[in-house]
Design an enzyme around this catalytic site. Structure first.
Site, PDB file in Angstrom:
ATOM      1  N   SER A 143      52.773  -0.036  68.633  1.00 53.09           N
ATOM      2  CA  SER A 143      52.094   0.392  69.938  1.00 53.09           C
ATOM      3  C   SER A 143      52.391   1.546  70.561  1.00 53.09           C
ATOM      4  O   SER A 143      53.770   1.555  70.485  1.00 53.09           O
ATOM      5  CB  SER A 143      51.924  -1.046  70.819  1.00 53.09           C
ATOM      6  OG  SER A 143      51.655  -0.772  71.767  1.00 53.09           O
ATOM      7  N   TYR A 168      56.027  -7.290  75.506  1.00 50.72           N
ATOM      8  CA  TYR A 168      55.121  -7.119  74.785  1.00 50.72           C
ATOM      9  C   TYR A 168      55.654  -5.782  73.986  1.00 50.72           C
ATOM     10  O   TYR A 168      55.796  -5.533  72.578  1.00 50.72           O
ATOM     11  CB  TYR A 168      53.677  -6.925  74.957  1.00 50.72           C
ATOM     12  CG  TYR A 168      52.738  -6.123  74.054  1.00 50.72           C
ATOM     13  CD1 TYR A 168      52.446  -6.810  72.970  1.00 50.72           C
ATOM     14  CD2 TYR A 168      52.421  -4.800  74.129  1.00 50.72           C
ATOM     15  CE1 TYR A 168      51.626  -6.241  71.950  1.00 50.72           C
ATOM     16  CE2 TYR A 168      51.615  -4.276  73.212  1.00 50.72           C
ATOM     17  CZ  TYR A 168      51.185  -4.842  71.999  1.00 50.72           C
ATOM     18  OH  TYR A 168      50.525  -4.327  71.101  1.00 50.72           O
TER      19      TYR A 168
END
Length: 351
Positions: A143, A168
Site C-alpha cells: 500500500s 494498517y
C-alpha cells in the site's frame, strides 16, 4: 498456468480474475472469506459477474463458475493454516496473486486485532504455502500507506518507509519485510505492489469516491477533511489490474548490483522486488470533488473538518520502475475514471 487469487470477491481481486481469464490460457482459483467489513451484497455482486451465485458458495468448498469452467472459487480464511495447506497441496499453483487483506486506515484504529489476524497471520500462511508448494512467483498487495510521514515527493520505492501513521500501514510494511525474509532464506520470488488510492466501478463503499457520489446523489453533505487541503494520487481500477497482471510475468531474479553499504529498500540480492503502482499525478481534494460534481451535474454540500487520525497530507507515486519492468504506466485521466464510476453507481443503485 494455474493462479491463486486471494481477495477474489474484493474490488481489485474480482477484476484481476476477469482480466486473467480474458487475456490468458490459465486456470484460476479465487479465495475470499466474504467478511462483513462492508456489505457482503457488493462482494456477492462482484462474484456474480464471475459466474457464481450466492447459493453456489459455501465454506471450504470449491465451486466452478457458470461463466467459465477455468475459474473456481472457495470461501476460506487465510488464517486457517490446515485449510490453506490442503488448498495448496491440491491446487498445484504456479503463481499466487495475494490481494486479500483487512483494508481501511481508519478502521484499524479501533479494530487492531483484525489487521494482525488477516494481514500478518494470514500472510505468513501464504508465504509458508508458497515456499513448501514451490510457487514460482508470489505477487502481493502492499500500500502507498507505508510511506507514512515521508515528505519527499514523488514517493520512490528506494525511499525508507519506517514511520507509518496507522496500524494498517504497519501491517503492509511488515508484509514487505516478511516477504524479503522468505526470498532471502528460501529463494521464493516475491513482488510487492504499493497501490495508490484505487477507484472505479465496483469500488469499496468505505472509500471516498463511493461515499461522495452516494452523498451528493442523495443530497447529504460530504465530509471534507483537512479543510480540503490534501492531495491523492488516484489510480483507476483498469490501470491497477493491468499492472498486476503484467508484473506477474516479471519474476524477480535478485539485483546483482545491490550495494550492502548503500542498501536499496526496493531491491535485494534475493529474488525480491517492490513497485509503486499509481497514476503519478496527484489531485487536490477540492479538484477531485469538482470532478465528481461535474459528472453528477450537482454541487456537493460540504462539511469541512480537520485532518483525520491515520491520514497523510499527500500521496504521489513515482511509477517509473513499474514502467521500466512492464512497459506500462497508469494514465487514465481522473475525469474519465470518475465518469465511469458515477455511471456504474447510478446503474448499480437503481436496481
Amino acid at each position: 498456468m494455474r493462479y491463486l487469487v486471494t481477495g477474489a470477491a474484493g474490488f481489485i481481486g474480482a477484476a484481476v480474475c476477469r482480466r486473467l481469464l480474458q487475456s490468458r490460457d490459465v486456470e484460476v482459483v479465487g479465495l475470499d472469506n466474504i467478511n462483513s467489513y462492508y456489505d457482503p451484497v457488493l462482494k456477492f455482486g462482484r462474484l456474480a459477474l464471475l459466474g457464481f451465485s450466492e447459493a453456489d458458495i459455501d465454506w471450504y468448498r470449491l465451486s466452478t463458475s457458470s461463466a467459465d469452467p477455468r475459474l473456481r472459487f472457495i470461501r476460506m480464511n487465510l488464517e486457517d493454516t490446515d485449510a490453506m495447506r490442503m488448498l495448496f497441496a491440491n491446487g498445484a499453483f504456479d503463481r499466487v496473486i495475494h490481494l486479500a487483506a483487512q483494508a481501511g486506515v481508519r478502521y484499524s484504529i479501533d479494530h487492531p486485532h483484525a489487521y494482525i489476524q488477516s494481514n500478518v497471520d494470514g500472510f505468513i500462511n501464504i508465504l509458508e504455502c508458497c515456499r513448501h508448494y514451490k510457487v514460482s512467483h508470489l505477487v502481493y498487495a502492499s500500500s502507498s500507506s507505508v510511506y507514512g510521514l515521508n515528505g519527499k515527493v514523488p514517493f520512490s520505492e528506494s525511499d525508507p518507509v519506517d514511520h507509518p501513521v496507522s496500524l494498517y500501514a504497519a501491517t503492509k510494511k511488515s508484509n514487505e519485510l516478511m516477504a524479503h525474509a522468505y526470498s532471502q532464506l528460501y529463494g521464493l520470488p516475491t513482488t510487492g505492489l504499493r497501490f495508490f488510492t484505487v477507484y472505479g466501478p465496483w469500488g469499496r463503499p468505505d472509500m471516498s469516491p463511493y461515499l461522495f457520489i452516494d452523498a451528493i446523489l442523495n443530497d447529504r453533505p460530504i465530509k471534507v477533511f483537512n479543510n480540503g487541503d490534501m492531495y491523492r494520487d488516484f489510480t483507476y481500477i483498469d490501470d491497477i489490474v493491468e499492472g498486476v497482471v503484467r508484473i506477474a510475468d516479471v519474476i524477480p531474479q535478485g539485483n546483482t548490483a545491490w550495494d550492502e553499504q548503500h542498501p536499496d529498500p526496493a531491491t535485494s540480492p534475493a529474488p525480491y522486488r517492490v513497485y509503486n503502482i499509481g497514476n503519478s499525478s496527484p489531485v487536490k481534494l477540492m479538484d477531485y470533488i469538482r470532478a465528481i460534481e461535474k459528472s453528477i451535474g450537482r454541487e456537493a454540500r460540504k462539511e469541512f473538518l480537520p485532518m483525520q487520525p491515520g491520514d497523510v497530507y499527500r500521496t504521489f507515486a513515482d511509477s517509473s520502475a513499474l514502467a521500466e519492468a512492464t512497459g506500462f504506466l497508469p494514465s487514465t485521466p481522473l475525469q474519465r475514471g470518475i465518469d465511469a464510476t458515477v455511471a456504474w453507481f447510478r446503474s448499480h443503485t437503481s436496481k
